[in-house]
Design a protein around this motif. Sequence first.
Motif, PDB file in Angstrom:
ATOM      1  N   ARG A 139     -53.207  -1.200 -38.917  1.00  0.00           N
ATOM      2  CA  ARG A 139     -54.391  -0.901 -39.737  1.00  0.00           C
ATOM      3  C   ARG A 139     -54.110  -1.167 -41.211  1.00  0.00           C
ATOM      4  O   ARG A 139     -54.971  -1.627 -41.958  1.00  0.00           O
ATOM      5  N   THR A 140     -52.877  -0.869 -41.643  1.00  0.00           N
ATOM      6  CA  THR A 140     -52.515  -1.042 -43.050  1.00  0.00           C
ATOM      7  C   THR A 140     -51.422  -2.091 -43.246  1.00  0.00           C
ATOM      8  O   THR A 140     -51.024  -2.360 -44.376  1.00  0.00           O
ATOM      9  N   LEU A 141     -50.897  -2.643 -42.103  1.00  0.00           N
ATOM     10  CA  LEU A 141     -49.794  -3.612 -42.122  1.00  0.00           C
ATOM     11  C   LEU A 141     -48.517  -2.993 -42.677  1.00  0.00           C
ATOM     12  O   LEU A 141     -47.674  -3.690 -43.246  1.00  0.00           O
ATOM     13  N   HIS A 142     -48.366  -1.690 -42.486  1.00  0.00           N
ATOM     14  CA  HIS A 142     -47.160  -0.976 -42.901  1.00  0.00           C
ATOM     15  C   HIS A 142     -46.106  -0.999 -41.798  1.00  0.00           C
ATOM     16  O   HIS A 142     -46.424  -1.025 -40.607  1.00  0.00           O
ATOM     17  N   ILE A 143     -44.852  -0.961 -42.203  1.00  0.00           N
ATOM     18  CA  ILE A 143     -43.733  -0.730 -41.300  1.00  0.00           C
ATOM     19  C   ILE A 143     -42.905   0.389 -41.925  1.00  0.00           C
ATOM     20  O   ILE A 143     -42.690   0.404 -43.142  1.00  0.00           O
ATOM     21  N   PHE A 144     -42.471   1.349 -41.113  1.00  0.00           N
ATOM     22  CA  PHE A 144     -41.681   2.434 -41.700  1.00  0.00           C
ATOM     23  C   PHE A 144     -40.753   3.049 -40.671  1.00  0.00           C
ATOM     24  O   PHE A 144     -40.992   2.993 -39.460  1.00  0.00           O
ATOM     25  N   LEU A 145     -39.665   3.599 -41.187  1.00  0.00           N
ATOM     26  CA  LEU A 145     -38.682   4.273 -40.354  1.00  0.00           C
ATOM     27  C   LEU A 145     -39.168   5.655 -39.980  1.00  0.00           C
ATOM     28  O   LEU A 145     -39.880   6.303 -40.741  1.00  0.00           O
ATOM     29  N   ASP A 146     -38.762   6.103 -38.806  1.00  0.00           N
ATOM     30  CA  ASP A 146     -39.044   7.468 -38.407  1.00  0.00           C
ATOM     31  C   ASP A 146     -38.361   8.430 -39.374  1.00  0.00           C
ATOM     32  O   ASP A 146     -37.261   8.150 -39.866  1.00  0.00           O
ATOM     33  N   SER A 147     -38.998   9.547 -39.663  1.00  0.00           N
ATOM     34  CA  SER A 147     -38.446  10.485 -40.653  1.00  0.00           C
ATOM     35  C   SER A 147     -37.064  10.993 -40.256  1.00  0.00           C
ATOM     36  O   SER A 147     -36.203  11.231 -41.116  1.00  0.00           O
ATOM     37  N   SER A 148     -36.813  11.146 -38.952  1.00  0.00           N
ATOM     38  CA  SER A 148     -35.500  11.616 -38.505  1.00  0.00           C
ATOM     39  C   SER A 148     -34.417  10.591 -38.830  1.00  0.00           C
ATOM     40  O   SER A 148     -33.291  10.962 -39.201  1.00  0.00           O
ATOM     41  N   LYS A 149     -34.744   9.296 -38.673  1.00  0.00           N
ATOM     42  CA  LYS A 149     -33.783   8.243 -39.023  1.00  0.00           C
ATOM     43  C   LYS A 149     -33.516   8.250 -40.518  1.00  0.00           C
ATOM     44  O   LYS A 149     -32.372   8.115 -40.962  1.00  0.00           O
ATOM     45  N   LEU A 150     -34.566   8.408 -41.309  1.00  0.00           N
ATOM     46  CA  LEU A 150     -34.405   8.418 -42.759  1.00  0.00           C
ATOM     47  C   LEU A 150     -33.488   9.563 -43.179  1.00  0.00           C
ATOM     48  O   LEU A 150     -32.606   9.385 -44.037  1.00  0.00           O
ATOM     49  N   ASP A 151     -33.654  10.712 -42.578  1.00  0.00           N
ATOM     50  CA  ASP A 151     -32.817  11.871 -42.909  1.00  0.00           C
ATOM     51  C   ASP A 151     -31.359  11.641 -42.537  1.00  0.00           C
ATOM     52  O   ASP A 151     -30.451  12.175 -43.197  1.00  0.00           O
ATOM     53  N   ARG A 152     -31.122  10.843 -41.483  1.00  0.00           N
ATOM     54  CA  ARG A 152     -29.737  10.555 -41.073  1.00  0.00           C
ATOM     55  C   ARG A 152     -29.123   9.453 -41.924  1.00  0.00           C
ATOM     56  O   ARG A 152     -27.928   9.479 -42.222  1.00  0.00           O
ATOM     57  N   TYR A 153     -29.922   8.465 -42.304  1.00  0.00           N
ATOM     58  CA  TYR A 153     -29.385   7.311 -43.019  1.00  0.00           C
ATOM     59  C   TYR A 153     -28.917   7.664 -44.431  1.00  0.00           C
ATOM     60  O   TYR A 153     -27.871   7.192 -44.884  1.00  0.00           O
ATOM     61  N   LEU A 154     -29.699   8.467 -45.143  1.00  0.00           N
ATOM     62  CA  LEU A 154     -29.408   8.728 -46.559  1.00  0.00           C
ATOM     63  C   LEU A 154     -28.030   9.353 -46.779  1.00  0.00           C
ATOM     64  O   LEU A 154     -27.249   8.854 -47.604  1.00  0.00           O
ATOM     65  N   PRO A 155     -27.662  10.435 -46.092  1.00  0.00           N
ATOM     66  CA  PRO A 155     -26.324  10.999 -46.325  1.00  0.00           C
ATOM     67  C   PRO A 155     -25.191  10.071 -45.907  1.00  0.00           C
ATOM     68  O   PRO A 155     -24.131  10.054 -46.541  1.00  0.00           O
ATOM     69  N   VAL A 156     -25.405   9.278 -44.841  1.00  0.00           N
ATOM     70  CA  VAL A 156     -24.362   8.342 -44.400  1.00  0.00           C
ATOM     71  C   VAL A 156     -24.129   7.261 -45.452  1.00  0.00           C
ATOM     72  O   VAL A 156     -22.984   6.918 -45.759  1.00  0.00           O
TER      73      VAL A 156
END
Length: 449
Positions: free
Chosen positions: A323-340
Motif C-alpha cells: 500500500r505504501t511500498l514500505h519494507i521494514f524489519l520486525d520490531s523483535s529483530k530490530l531490538d536484537r540487531y542494535l545491541p549486537v
Amino acid sequence: SQSRDTHFGKGGIFHKVGQLTELVLSSNACALPGCSIRFERFVPILRRAMSRGYVKDIYGNFVLDGLINGFTLGVPQGALKGKRIFRNYPPAFEARDQVTEAIASRVAARKTLHLGPWALVERALYDCIDDFCCFPMGCVPKPHAPEEMRPTSDHSRTGWNAATVMGVLGHTLDTYKRVSWLLEKDSFMYVSDVANAFMIIPLAPWVWWFFLLRCYRSRLANLEDGYMHLFADFGSRGMPGTFKIFFVEVVVQMARSELIVTLPMVVHVDDVALIDLSAEAVNEEMLRFQTWSQDNCGIGWKQSKDRKGAQLQLFCGFWWDSRTLHIFLDSSKLDRYLPVLAEAAASKVLTLVARQSLAGKMQRAVMTFPKGAACLLVSCYTGMSGLKLPWHTRRTSRAERADYQLVHDLLRLNLGRGFYRYDDFSVAPTVLSDASKGSFAGGGYVSQD
C-alpha cells in the motif's frame, strides 16, 4: 571378504544398508521407504514439461538421474578417500535433548538409518569400508524461534564440501530484487513454506558412507549410537543448489507446464511467495499448487503456517507493505540487531561465526537504507576472508568497527524502515550547480523551481 560378509549379512551392522542399496540399484532412489517422491507420477510430467520447453534439458536430466540413482550433491564418486571420524561439537552436547529428538524424528520418518551402538559401528567401518566419513554435528538456534535449537552438519570438516564441484549447482539468491519488481502498488502476496525441504532429496548409496553421524539414542543413554543419513541435511555445500534445481527449475516449471501455476512466484530456498493484484487469485492458486505438488511430486507443506494473500506480508525476514511500498524489519529483530551491532563496534577481536552472524544482520539492515548502502558490508566480509572454522578469530580494523557503528546508528534512526521501490516518489526539479576552489572557494546553483 569374510568380515564384509559378516557385517552385511543377516544380523550384521550393515545388513539394512545392503538391502537398501540393492533396492536403489534394482529399482530407483524413490523406492527408498522414506522417499515421498512418486516416481511413476513425477517422471511423465517432467518429460512432458521438457518436451514443451518449460524445463531445460540440463535441469531435467539432472533431476532424472538423481531420482533414479540418488543425488550426489555435486561430489564426484571417488573424490574422497580415507577414513575420517569426528566428535560432535560442544553445542551439540549442550543441547543434547533437542539434537536427540531431531535425529529421532528423522529415523521415524525413515530419512536416517539407525545402525546400532557406535563402538560396534566403528569397528565394522574399519573392518570392511575403505572410504567413509563421520561428520561432526553442531547446534544453532532456529531463525524464527531462538529458544529452539537445530542440529547442523559440518561437512566442511570432513572434506566433503571441498570436493564439491558446483557447476550447475552454483546460483545466487535474488529474492529481494524479484519481490521488489513483482510486488506492485496494492498487490497481494501469499506466503507458504515447504515442509522438511532438504529431507525430500534422496542421496546416492555411495554418498551414505560420507553422511555418517553419532549421537545419543535417547535422553537417558550413556553411550552414543551410529546413524547414517539416507536423505540430505543442512551443511552440504551443494545442497542449496540441488534443491533449487529440483524445486524451482523443475517442480515449479512442471506446474506451469500443466497450468497449475500461472501467477508470478518467488522462491527463497524453501519459502514460496505468490503475487497478484487479486487476493482471491493468489489464495486459490497456492492451494491448487500445494495439492498438485503433494499428489504428484511428494512435496509437503506447512499449511498451518501459511499466510494468505495480504497487502502487508512477512516474507524473507521483512514486512512488505504494497500500500505504501514500505519494507521494514520486525520490531523483535530490530531490538536484537542494535545491541549486537553496538557490541561489535566496540570489539577488538571477532570470530568467524560472529562475523557471519553480523553479515546476515547487516545485509538485512542495509536493505532498509537508500541504494548503495551495501558498501558497508565490505569490511565485514574482508574480515572473514581466510577464516575456516567457526572459532577462528581476527582482529577488527578501525574501518570495520566504524562500519558496524554506522549501520547501528542508521538503523536506530530509520527504525528499520525503508522503501523497496520508489513509484510514489515524484521527480525532483532539475538543479545545475558549480563550484570553484583555489585562492577563492565558492559556488552557486540554479534550481528549475
